[in-house]
Motif scaffolding. Sequence first.
Motif, PDB file in Angstrom:
ATOM      1  N   ALA A  20      45.640  35.323  29.695  1.00 17.40           N
ATOM      2  CA  ALA A  20      44.634  35.034  30.714  1.00 17.40           C
ATOM      3  C   ALA A  20      43.476  34.229  30.133  1.00 17.40           C
ATOM      4  O   ALA A  20      43.008  33.261  30.730  1.00 17.40           O
ATOM      5  CB  ALA A  20      44.124  36.339  31.326  1.00 17.40           C
ATOM      6  N   LEU A  21      43.029  34.628  28.962  1.00 16.24           N
ATOM      7  CA  LEU A  21      41.922  33.939  28.299  1.00 16.24           C
ATOM      8  C   LEU A  21      42.255  32.476  28.035  1.00 16.24           C
ATOM      9  O   LEU A  21      41.461  31.579  28.324  1.00 16.24           O
ATOM     10  CB  LEU A  21      41.601  34.648  26.985  1.00 16.24           C
ATOM     11  CG  LEU A  21      40.650  33.925  26.017  1.00 16.24           C
ATOM     12  CD1 LEU A  21      39.251  33.866  26.609  1.00 16.24           C
ATOM     13  CD2 LEU A  21      40.645  34.613  24.658  1.00 16.24           C
ATOM     14  N   LEU A  22      43.436  32.225  27.492  1.00 21.21           N
ATOM     15  CA  LEU A  22      43.816  30.863  27.123  1.00 21.21           C
ATOM     16  C   LEU A  22      44.097  29.995  28.338  1.00 21.21           C
ATOM     17  O   LEU A  22      43.732  28.810  28.373  1.00 21.21           O
ATOM     18  CB  LEU A  22      45.040  30.899  26.202  1.00 21.21           C
ATOM     19  CG  LEU A  22      44.829  31.586  24.848  1.00 21.21           C
ATOM     20  CD1 LEU A  22      46.119  31.589  24.045  1.00 21.21           C
ATOM     21  CD2 LEU A  22      43.726  30.903  24.058  1.00 21.21           C
ATOM     22  N   GLU A  23      44.737  30.551  29.347  1.00 23.43           N
ATOM     23  CA  GLU A  23      45.094  29.743  30.501  1.00 23.43           C
ATOM     24  C   GLU A  23      43.874  29.401  31.356  1.00 23.43           C
ATOM     25  O   GLU A  23      43.833  28.342  31.985  1.00 23.43           O
ATOM     26  CB  GLU A  23      46.173  30.453  31.313  1.00 23.43           C
ATOM     27  CG  GLU A  23      47.500  30.506  30.546  1.00 23.43           C
ATOM     28  CD  GLU A  23      48.637  31.113  31.352  1.00 23.43           C
ATOM     29  OE1 GLU A  23      48.350  31.804  32.344  1.00 23.43           O
ATOM     30  OE2 GLU A  23      49.799  30.881  30.971  1.00 23.43           O
ATOM     31  N   VAL A  24      42.870  30.270  31.354  1.00 25.69           N
ATOM     32  CA  VAL A  24      41.632  29.969  32.081  1.00 25.69           C
ATOM     33  C   VAL A  24      40.910  28.798  31.427  1.00 25.69           C
ATOM     34  O   VAL A  24      40.271  27.975  32.097  1.00 25.69           O
ATOM     35  CB  VAL A  24      40.711  31.215  32.124  1.00 25.69           C
ATOM     36  CG1 VAL A  24      39.287  30.821  32.511  1.00 25.69           C
ATOM     37  CG2 VAL A  24      41.238  32.232  33.113  1.00 25.69           C
ATOM     38  N   ASP A  25      41.032  28.688  30.103  1.00 23.36           N
ATOM     39  CA  ASP A  25      40.353  27.623  29.368  1.00 23.36           C
ATOM     40  C   ASP A  25      40.808  26.244  29.832  1.00 23.36           C
ATOM     41  O   ASP A  25      40.016  25.301  29.903  1.00 23.36           O
ATOM     42  CB  ASP A  25      40.611  27.796  27.866  1.00 23.36           C
ATOM     43  CG  ASP A  25      39.897  26.759  27.029  1.00 23.36           C
ATOM     44  OD1 ASP A  25      40.449  25.649  26.864  1.00 23.36           O
ATOM     45  OD2 ASP A  25      38.774  27.043  26.557  1.00 23.36           O
TER      46      ASP A  25
END
Length: 212
Positions: A20-25
């Motif tokens: 979730a953290l990486l894809e939001v970036d």
Amino acid sequence: MSIEVVIVDDHTLFRQGLRALLEVDGRFEVIGEADSASQSIDLAIKMRPRIILMDIAMRDMDGLTAARRILDIVPDAKIIFLTQYENKEYVLPAIRLGASGYILKRSAADVLVQAIQKVADGDFYLDTELSDVLVNAYKETDGDNEFDALTEREREILILLAKDKTNKEIAAILGISVKTADYHRTNLMRKLGVHSKVELVKYSLKKGLVEC
């Protein structure tokens, strides 16, 4: 073009949080997840991701062993260890085997994102909290250097023995014969000056290689 990432960790919630953290970036695309070290090897060969985020402590084999196998087959793989271990017994071998980064799990999210970007750009990234670990390790000139004298294979076997693996299980994990596993175990105990599995476990706990 997004940076393709594979996440290797045996905790489902942690993997989901990272994804979730990486894809939001927006700069990253998580193209695969693995919940075991052995699965990570298959994913690395099949998917050839640009970045592999890998934990060290996993249930089948440790991340260092998996990383070494991946780099043998996919030499250009960029592996970043994301782990709780900050002792030299893990940091130094990770660097020596060719890891592209080493980050502590307690680091802030922006540190992780920065690390992945730097490694993707061809740089090496070491968590700033580990600078003293390296400096002190290279300053040491006396004391107990038994661990440093072990081969990479012996270190792998030491960790597996401390996790209560049998010679047969170790052989299967490392892809060697039971006879070879037994030989390494005997040589390992001789080098460390221990005479039982209990003493090996105590040594591993003292070194921070396994948890209580």
